[in-house]
Design an enzyme around this catalytic site. Structure first.
Site, PDB file in Angstrom:
ATOM      1  N   ASP A 197      41.141  28.232  35.249  1.00  0.00           N
ATOM      2  CA  ASP A 197      40.781  26.983  34.603  1.00  0.00           C
ATOM      3  C   ASP A 197      39.645  26.287  35.362  1.00  0.00           C
ATOM      4  O   ASP A 197      39.638  26.239  36.592  1.00  0.00           O
ATOM      5  CB  ASP A 197      42.022  26.074  34.577  1.00  0.00           C
ATOM      6  CG  ASP A 197      41.800  24.788  33.825  1.00  0.00           C
ATOM      7  OD1 ASP A 197      41.558  24.845  32.612  1.00  0.00           O
ATOM      8  OD2 ASP A 197      41.887  23.716  34.460  1.00  0.00           O
ATOM      9  N   GLU A 259      36.983  30.455  33.015  1.00  0.00           N
ATOM     10  CA  GLU A 259      36.661  29.404  32.054  1.00  0.00           C
ATOM     11  C   GLU A 259      35.550  28.588  32.710  1.00  0.00           C
ATOM     12  O   GLU A 259      35.799  27.737  33.555  1.00  0.00           O
ATOM     13  CB  GLU A 259      37.855  28.498  31.763  1.00  0.00           C
ATOM     14  CG  GLU A 259      37.510  27.469  30.683  1.00  0.00           C
ATOM     15  CD  GLU A 259      38.183  26.114  30.873  1.00  0.00           C
ATOM     16  OE1 GLU A 259      38.316  25.392  29.862  1.00  0.00           O
ATOM     17  OE2 GLU A 259      38.540  25.746  32.002  1.00  0.00           O
TER      18      GLU A 259
END
Length: 533
Positions: A197, A259
């Site tokens: 993330d 990401e």
């Protein structure tokens, strides 16, 4: 199945948002046992791997992306034993398992942050985070409002996301060591990789240089050019090289997926150099408008950038942070992408959105590389665009002063059975976000074995993709009208018509799959066809 050694290069990976996939105990919240029970259905769909959004211990201020304990499962979702069972059963079905890792920040309820608040300024406990006596800049939170929060003794800490998500100090060796241990903890339990993330956010500019422009990491790509001081700093690459060395010690191969909302593609490709990550989400492709010229440009630039570093290209149309593409594509092509849709907002054309979504999905699945699917897109699920504001839970809704509807609309629990309570999401009659009344028509049991259904379109495309080795193939554009996008992947012709009039297919081809019925052998507008000689 994808190749064993470099299985990710041509894999189709299915994102599961645990709280909204399947509820095993009837409390209205999805959980790990619910996921495990539904894994055979995913095998039938034809995917190769699942990626699970966070299921760790968390106060859930940001749907689990505020982690309080990285080595345990939140009781809402089950237990560590449930996680072990899920991994085992997925492997027994031939599916890989990727889990989310959230290294940019912890929850404010993490033991480290509680210790930091209990310790004085300048203490080792506070040095794990980014504390200052005064805000050194005017950075803004991605979710709206200032990115600095004051504590009782007068110091301020950085939170690029919600106030309950303090940013870690990645210059601290203890932070780096902790995450190496977290990697090993889950690798030893059998996971096949990590989706990282905010992979571009761990390292901040050393001077914490001021930046007055709003950050748009979840609402779109930052402008190309010099990276903002909080994103895409050079130091992140050293971290991922160290992580890669850990993963390379495991067999069979495990992967890292970034990401990273970074552009241009050449900067994104730096995350997937041979000694760093294996894949990065292709957000420029997700953001590309529904026009042949711009799609062709981003496909070319994506393949060139990743090819230059020997990495595979990924393709993605939806995830838990953006409006579902069955709704996004229901607006005029010229409209700016919306960060959320609610009551009173302009509403998409549902029929047009689904038609284009089916065409876009078939186009994407014909490309060489790896594809990511978001739960429910195989059902043609639209965004819940009329979700009542009072039930919204995305922190972006409150922190933006109700200026952004946020991401709840794409996170509504998915329908499995049209006539069951909560549409088969669980044994109970409710779900943590209310499902719209139209969900029944999209339910899986209404689509299985129904010719022409969106589910059967996906299942056929995934079967043909596997049989014909499209993920491991190559792309060659073919001459066509400006309103048409056409390429060959091996001997497969993929053709999408964006124009107002039907177009003819080349002579002598046989249609394998079409996103909508043809018009007397011609391809209508907003339709993709797969054909072979």
């Amino acid at each position: 199945m994808p190749s064993t050694d470099a299985w990710w290069r041509d894999a189709v990976i299915y994102q599961i948002y645990p709280r909204s996939f399947a509820d095993g105990n009837g409390d209205g919240m999805g959980d790990l046992p619910g996921i495990t029970a539904r894994l055979p259905r995913l095998r039938e769909l034809g995917i190769d791997a699942v990626w699970l959004s966070p299921f760790y211990v968390s106060p859930q201020h940001d749907a689990g992306y505020d982690v309080a304990d990285y080595r345990d499962v939140d009781p809402r979702f089950g237990t560590l034993g449930d996680a072990d069972k899920l991994i085992t059963e997925a492997h027994d079905l031939g599916l890989k398992v990727i889990v989310d890792l959230v290294p940019n920040h912890t929850s404010s309820e993490h033991a480290w942050f509680r210790a930091a608040l209990a310790a004085p300024p300048g203490s080792p406990e506070r040095d794990r985070y980014i504390f200052r006596d005064e805000p050194p800049n005017s950075w803004q939170s991605v979710f709206g409002g200032p990115a600095w929060q004051q504590v009782e003794d007068g110091q301020w800490y950085l939170h690029l996301f919600d106030v309950s998500q303090p940013d870690l100090n990645w210059d601290h060796p203890e932070v780096r060591a902790e995450f190496l241990d977290i990697l090993r903890f889950w690798l030893d339990r059998g996971v096949d990789g990590f989706r990282v993330d905010v992979a571009h956010g761990l390292v901040k500019d050393a001077e914490l240089t001021d930046w007055t422009q709003p950050s748009v990491v979840l609402g779109g790509l930052e402008p190309a050019g010099t990276p903002p001081p909080m994103w895409d700093q050079e130091g992140v690459h050293e971290i991922y090289r160290q992580w890669r060395s850990v993963l390379d010690g495991y067999s069979p191969p495990r992967i890292l997926v970034a990401e990273a909302w970074v552009q241009p593609e050449e900067r994104l490709a730096r995350y997937v150099r041979p000694d760093e990550m294996h894949q990065a989400f292709n957000f420029p492709y997700l953001e590309a408008p529904w026009t042949p010229a711009e799609l062709r440009e981003v496909i070319d630039s994506s393949l060139a950038a990743t090819g230059a570093v020997g990495a595979t290209t990924t393709w993605v149309l939806s995830n838990h942070d953006v409006v579902r593409h069955a709704s996004r594509l229901g607006f005029p092509v010229t409209e700016k992408r919306k960060p959320g849709i609610g009551i009173g907002d302009p509403q998409p054309d549902t029929g047009l959105g689904l038609r284009r979504a089916r065409a876009a999905s078939l186009l994407m699945l014909g490309l060489p590389g790896s594809a990511y699917l978001y739960q429910g897109e195989e059902l043609g699920l639209p965004e819940h665009t009329t979700l009542a504001d009072e039930v919204r839970q995305d922190p972006a809704w409150e922190r933006s002063g109700h200026a952004e509807r946020g991401r709840d609309g794409c996170r509504v629990p998915i329908p499995w059975e049209a006539d069951a309570p909560s549409y088969g999401f669980g044994p109970g009659d409710h779900s943590w976000l209310p499902q719209p009344a139209v969900w029944a028509e999209y339910a899986l049991d209404r689509q299985v074995d129904v010719p022409g259904s969106t589910y059967e379109l996906y299942r056929s495309a995934l079967r043909l993709r596997r049989e014909r080795g499209l993920g491991a193939g190559s792309l060659a554009w073919t001459g066509s009208a400006e309103s048409v996008l056409a390429f060959r992947n091996g001997d497969l012709l993929v053709l999408t018509n964006f124009g107002p009039e039907p177009v003819a297919l080349p002579d002598g081809v046989r249609v394998l799959l079409s996103s909508e019925p043809l018009d007397d052998g011609r391809v209508p507008t907003d339709v993709t066809v797969w054909a072979v000689p």
